[in-house]
Design a protein around this motif. Structure first.
Motif, PDB file in Angstrom:
ATOM      1  N   ALA A 128       0.991  -1.120  -0.003  1.00  0.00           N
ATOM      2  CA  ALA A 128       0.102   0.127   0.015  1.00  0.00           C
ATOM      3  C   ALA A 128       0.933   1.272   0.070  1.00  0.00           C
ATOM      4  CB  ALA A 128      -0.944  -0.003   1.306  1.00  0.00           C
ATOM      5  N   PRO A 129       0.274   2.299  -0.433  1.00  0.00           N
ATOM      6  CA  PRO A 129       1.438   3.523  -0.754  1.00  0.00           C
ATOM      7  C   PRO A 129       1.916   3.955   0.955  1.00  0.00           C
ATOM      8  CG  PRO A 129      -0.584   4.030  -1.669  1.00  0.00           C
ATOM      9  CD  PRO A 129      -0.828   2.672  -1.111  1.00  0.00           C
ATOM     10  N   LEU A 130       3.111   4.182   0.703  1.00  0.00           N
ATOM     11  CA  LEU A 130       4.007   4.331   1.818  1.00  0.00           C
ATOM     12  C   LEU A 130       4.332   6.001   1.986  1.00  0.00           C
ATOM     13  CD1 LEU A 130       5.679   3.133   4.140  1.00  0.00           C
ATOM     14  CD2 LEU A 130       7.789   2.724   2.647  1.00  0.00           C
ATOM     15  N   ALA A 131       4.079   6.523   3.117  1.00  0.00           N
ATOM     16  CA  ALA A 131       4.158   7.975   3.223  1.00  0.00           C
ATOM     17  C   ALA A 131       5.483   8.459   4.094  1.00  0.00           C
ATOM     18  CB  ALA A 131       2.990   8.425   4.087  1.00  0.00           C
ATOM     19  N   PHE A 132       6.072   9.610   3.243  1.00  0.00           N
ATOM     20  CA  PHE A 132       7.059  10.266   3.906  1.00  0.00           C
ATOM     21  C   PHE A 132       6.821  11.719   4.251  1.00  0.00           C
ATOM     22  CE2 PHE A 132       9.122   6.514   2.145  1.00  0.00           C
ATOM     23  CZ  PHE A 132      10.105   6.275   2.778  1.00  0.00           C
ATOM     24  N   GLY A 133       7.270  12.110   5.271  1.00  0.00           N
ATOM     25  CA  GLY A 133       7.080  13.805   5.592  1.00  0.00           C
ATOM     26  C   GLY A 133       5.746  13.877   6.370  1.00  0.00           C
ATOM     27  N   THR A 134       5.134  12.840   6.858  1.00  0.00           N
ATOM     28  CA  THR A 134       4.090  12.899   7.782  1.00  0.00           C
ATOM     29  C   THR A 134       4.269  13.254   9.340  1.00  0.00           C
ATOM     30  OG1 THR A 134       4.156  10.605   8.373  1.00  0.00           O
ATOM     31  CG2 THR A 134       2.863  11.256   6.378  1.00  0.00           C
ATOM     32  N   ASN A 135       5.648  13.213   9.643  1.00  0.00           N
ATOM     33  CA  ASN A 135       5.913  13.812  10.889  1.00  0.00           C
ATOM     34  C   ASN A 135       6.972  14.795  10.687  1.00  0.00           C
ATOM     35  OD1 ASN A 135       5.316  13.243  13.895  1.00  0.00           O
ATOM     36  ND2 ASN A 135       7.601  12.497  14.005  1.00  0.00           N
ATOM     37  N   THR A 136       8.110  14.416  10.466  1.00  0.00           N
ATOM     38  CA  THR A 136       9.082  15.443  10.255  1.00  0.00           C
ATOM     39  C   THR A 136       9.606  15.416   8.647  1.00  0.00           C
ATOM     40  OG1 THR A 136      10.820  13.971  10.912  1.00  0.00           O
ATOM     41  CG2 THR A 136      10.184  15.465  12.627  1.00  0.00           C
ATOM     42  N   ASP A 137      10.131  16.497   8.093  1.00  0.00           N
ATOM     43  CA  ASP A 137      10.211  16.763   6.603  1.00  0.00           C
ATOM     44  C   ASP A 137      11.796  15.766   6.385  1.00  0.00           C
ATOM     45  OD1 ASP A 137      10.770  17.866   4.096  1.00  0.00           O
ATOM     46  OD2 ASP A 137       9.734  19.381   4.824  1.00  0.00           O
ATOM     47  N   PRO A 138      11.414  15.077   5.267  1.00  0.00           N
ATOM     48  CA  PRO A 138      12.452  14.126   4.851  1.00  0.00           C
ATOM     49  C   PRO A 138      13.490  14.867   4.041  1.00  0.00           C
ATOM     50  CG  PRO A 138      10.759  13.574   3.452  1.00  0.00           C
ATOM     51  CD  PRO A 138      10.144  14.595   4.645  1.00  0.00           C
ATOM     52  N   TYR A 139      13.101  16.211   3.652  1.00  0.00           N
ATOM     53  CA  TYR A 139      14.119  16.840   2.961  1.00  0.00           C
ATOM     54  C   TYR A 139      14.500  18.327   3.744  1.00  0.00           C
ATOM     55  CZ  TYR A 139      13.335  14.216  -1.269  1.00  0.00           C
ATOM     56  OH  TYR A 139      13.370  12.962  -2.268  1.00  0.00           O
ATOM     57  N   GLN A 140      14.588  18.114   4.930  1.00  0.00           N
ATOM     58  CA  GLN A 140      15.081  19.206   5.824  1.00  0.00           C
ATOM     59  C   GLN A 140      16.609  19.336   5.426  1.00  0.00           C
ATOM     60  OE1 GLN A 140      15.854  17.911  10.047  1.00  0.00           O
ATOM     61  NE2 GLN A 140      14.217  16.402   9.556  1.00  0.00           N
ATOM     62  N   PRO A 141      17.255  20.359   5.815  1.00  0.00           N
ATOM     63  CA  PRO A 141      18.749  20.637   5.419  1.00  0.00           C
ATOM     64  C   PRO A 141      19.745  19.457   5.641  1.00  0.00           C
ATOM     65  CG  PRO A 141      17.810  22.718   6.235  1.00  0.00           C
ATOM     66  CD  PRO A 141      16.694  21.476   6.448  1.00  0.00           C
ATOM     67  N   ILE A 142      19.630  18.749   6.769  1.00  0.00           N
ATOM     68  CA  ILE A 142      20.424  17.741   7.015  1.00  0.00           C
ATOM     69  C   ILE A 142      20.490  16.685   6.040  1.00  0.00           C
ATOM     70  CG2 ILE A 142      18.561  16.185   8.393  1.00  0.00           C
ATOM     71  CD1 ILE A 142      20.943  15.374  10.262  1.00  0.00           C
ATOM     72  N   GLU A 143      19.629  16.339   5.207  1.00  0.00           N
ATOM     73  CA  GLU A 143      19.360  15.499   4.149  1.00  0.00           C
ATOM     74  C   GLU A 143      20.215  15.827   2.903  1.00  0.00           C
ATOM     75  OE1 GLU A 143      18.114  12.633   1.302  1.00  0.00           O
ATOM     76  OE2 GLU A 143      18.150  12.663   3.566  1.00  0.00           O
ATOM     77  N   GLY A 144      20.795  17.041   2.909  1.00  0.00           N
ATOM     78  CA  GLY A 144      21.578  17.216   1.788  1.00  0.00           C
ATOM     79  C   GLY A 144      23.096  16.517   2.295  1.00  0.00           C
ATOM     80  N   GLU A 145      23.436  16.351   3.218  1.00  0.00           N
ATOM     81  CA  GLU A 145      24.728  15.387   3.567  1.00  0.00           C
ATOM     82  C   GLU A 145      24.485  14.195   3.802  1.00  0.00           C
ATOM     83  OE1 GLU A 145      26.138  16.162   8.118  1.00  0.00           O
ATOM     84  OE2 GLU A 145      25.567  18.077   7.142  1.00  0.00           O
ATOM     85  N   ARG A 146      23.443  13.913   4.479  1.00  0.00           N
ATOM     86  CA  ARG A 146      22.904  12.268   4.875  1.00  0.00           C
ATOM     87  C   ARG A 146      22.580  11.614   3.490  1.00  0.00           C
ATOM     88  NH1 ARG A 146      25.143  11.312  10.432  1.00  0.00           N
ATOM     89  NH2 ARG A 146      25.369  13.481  10.939  1.00  0.00           N
ATOM     90  N   ALA A 147      21.784  12.123   2.704  1.00  0.00           N
ATOM     91  CA  ALA A 147      20.956  11.540   1.946  1.00  0.00           C
ATOM     92  C   ALA A 147      20.482  10.097   2.150  1.00  0.00           C
ATOM     93  CB  ALA A 147      22.127  11.114   0.758  1.00  0.00           C
ATOM     94  N   ILE A 148      19.672  10.204   3.249  1.00  0.00           N
ATOM     95  CA  ILE A 148      18.960   8.968   3.701  1.00  0.00           C
ATOM     96  C   ILE A 148      17.587   8.837   3.004  1.00  0.00           C
ATOM     97  CG2 ILE A 148      17.904   7.643   5.652  1.00  0.00           C
ATOM     98  CD1 ILE A 148      19.526   9.288   7.548  1.00  0.00           C
ATOM     99  N   MET A 149      16.825   9.906   2.666  1.00  0.00           N
ATOM    100  CA  MET A 149      15.862   9.880   1.781  1.00  0.00           C
ATOM    101  C   MET A 149      15.715   9.543   0.533  1.00  0.00           C
ATOM    102  SD  MET A 149      12.600  10.349   1.535  1.00  0.00           S
ATOM    103  CE  MET A 149      11.070  10.566   0.509  1.00  0.00           C
ATOM    104  N   ARG A 150      16.962   9.665  -0.023  1.00  0.00           N
ATOM    105  CA  ARG A 150      17.263   9.261  -1.418  1.00  0.00           C
ATOM    106  C   ARG A 150      17.585   7.937  -1.436  1.00  0.00           C
ATOM    107  NH1 ARG A 150      18.771  11.315  -6.544  1.00  0.00           N
ATOM    108  NH2 ARG A 150      19.677   9.722  -7.646  1.00  0.00           N
ATOM    109  N   GLY A 151      18.158   7.325  -0.473  1.00  0.00           N
ATOM    110  CA  GLY A 151      18.455   5.980  -0.223  1.00  0.00           C
ATOM    111  C   GLY A 151      17.128   5.340  -0.158  1.00  0.00           C
ATOM    112  N   CYS A 152      16.101   5.692   0.620  1.00  0.00           N
ATOM    113  CA  CYS A 152      14.998   5.160   0.652  1.00  0.00           C
ATOM    114  C   CYS A 152      14.131   5.365  -0.791  1.00  0.00           C
ATOM    115  CB  CYS A 152      13.905   5.852   1.855  1.00  0.00           C
ATOM    116  SG  CYS A 152      14.521   5.632   3.510  1.00  0.00           S
ATOM    117  N   LEU A 153      14.437   6.098  -1.389  1.00  0.00           N
ATOM    118  CA  LEU A 153      13.677   6.221  -2.800  1.00  0.00           C
ATOM    119  C   LEU A 153      14.181   5.266  -3.797  1.00  0.00           C
ATOM    120  CD1 LEU A 153      13.271  10.123  -3.378  1.00  0.00           C
ATOM    121  CD2 LEU A 153      11.472   8.258  -3.239  1.00  0.00           C
TER     122      LEU A 153
END
Length: 359
Positions: A128-153
């Motif tokens: 079933a569709p999996l939701a990101f960003g429902t609690n904290t933003d997956p593209y907040q500034p820290i994602e620029g260096e950590r790239a965890i959201m990109r890994g999930c995608l």
């Protein structure tokens, strides 16, 4: 270091004015002068990042008034620092403050993509569709260096798994290559939150979020890449931003948004006090009027958590806001929901050592 009012120079670029301990803590910490005269000031609050290795990353919910039953959060806490964020109280479960700690003491989950792949590979998993960003933003500034959201995608693309994303972060444009691929198979939709078109107000209440015009540009770029986008005029803050509802929807439609939604301001638990402190500090001339309208929509309380009421409120003002939204989307040709995503393409990719199928 916690106290009711943190010095403005120390909290520059942050929205919360205080850092009271969480509701589960048995003691309260208060900063006091120790009697020693010092010439130097305390340093500004810097962002600190801790690392967590999650045992599970997919969180389930049974709430009837959200459009998903599962979600993933690559981060705990959010450097965007939106003063109205309903996720702030979750930091109390970590023994941290929903105030400035929520904005400055973050938890990254770098193993989230690996764990997500394990959970999607489970024999009992039903897609079933999996939701990101429902609690904290997956593209907040820290994602620029950590790239965890990109890994999930990347994991979701490999599994051909449907995904929904909500963000204020323009860093999502970095991942257009993956999102375009998912969109070609009707596996993704994106919600971009635009709370106000006023850059000064945005900077005050959501200090590390890209400016409104920059978020509209993200809508344009995602839409041009064939990625379906919904503008989220959320939260609508009565007597502060509600007059911008129609201009926000029109600007987003012009940028390429296909659909629109809104929710009213929610002030659960510690968020109420934090938001009222911010109002008194940043918009003292509006504070009484804003809170009067908020309470009018929530049965006389700062917040009504009842399902069916918490998102839209009730009473004359809430009805008027709903009527304005309905008229605006009809006039602008916006949908109120994007089409359902395709769950039929889901597959568990073969791993090294797996026996290949003959068919």
């Amino acid at each position: 270091m916690d106290q009711r009012e943190i010095d403005k120079d120390r909290r520059r670029g942050r929205a919360a004015t205080s850092n009271d301990v969480g509701r589960f803590e048995p003691q309260t910490r208060v900063a006091i002068h120790d009697g020693w005269d010092r010439d130097e000031d305390l340093p500004p609050l810097r962002t600190e990042v801790a690392v967590e290795r999650p045992r599970r990353v997919i969180t389930r919910n049974t709430s009837p008034d959200v459009g998903f039953d599962r979600s993933v959060n690559p981060y705990r806490g959010c450097e965007h620092g939106c003063i109205y964020c309903f996720a702030r109280p979750t930091h109390a479960f970590l023994g941290l403050s929903p105030g400035l700690d929520f904005e400055t003491r973050l938890i990254a989950r770098p193993a989230a993509p690996e764990q997500l792949a394990r959970e999607l590979s489970a024999k009992r998993y039903q897609v079933a569709p999996l939701a990101f960003g429902t609690n904290t933003d997956p593209y907040q500034p820290i994602e620029g260096e950590r790239a965890i959201m990109r890994g999930c995608l990347e994991v979701l693309a490999e599994f051909r798994h449907p995904v929904t994303i909500v963000t204020k972060g323009t860093l999502i444009e970095r991942d257009i290559d993956i999102l375009r691929d998912l969109a070609a198979d009707n596996l993704v939709r994106v919600g971009i939150s635009v709370t106000t078109l006023d850059p000064a107000l945005s900077r005050a209440m959501e200090p590390r979020v890209p400016a409104p015009a920059r978020r509209l540009r993200s809508i344009e770029r995602l839409s041009a890449a064939g990625i379906p986008v919904r503008v989220m005029a959320s939260p609508m803050i009565p007597a502060l931003t509600d007059h911008e509802l129609e201009p926000i929807l029109e600007a987003a439609r012009d940028a390429g948004a296909q659909a629109a939604s809104y929710i009213v301001l929610r002030l659960p638990r510690e968020v109420s006090g934090l938001f009222q402190d911010w109002l008194a500090d940043a918009r003292p001339d509006r504070a009484a009027r804003v809170m009067a309208r908020v309470r009018e929509m929530h049965g006389g309380r700062d917040y009504d958590p009842d399902w069916g009421k918490r998102m839209r409120g009730e009473g004359p003002f809430a009805k008027l806001l709903a009527a304005r939204f309905d008229l605006a989307v009809k006039r602008l040709g916006l949908a109120t929901a994007l089409p359902p995503l395709d769950c039929a393409k889901f597959r568990v990719p073969p791993r090294q050592g797996d026996q290949l199928s003959l068919f």
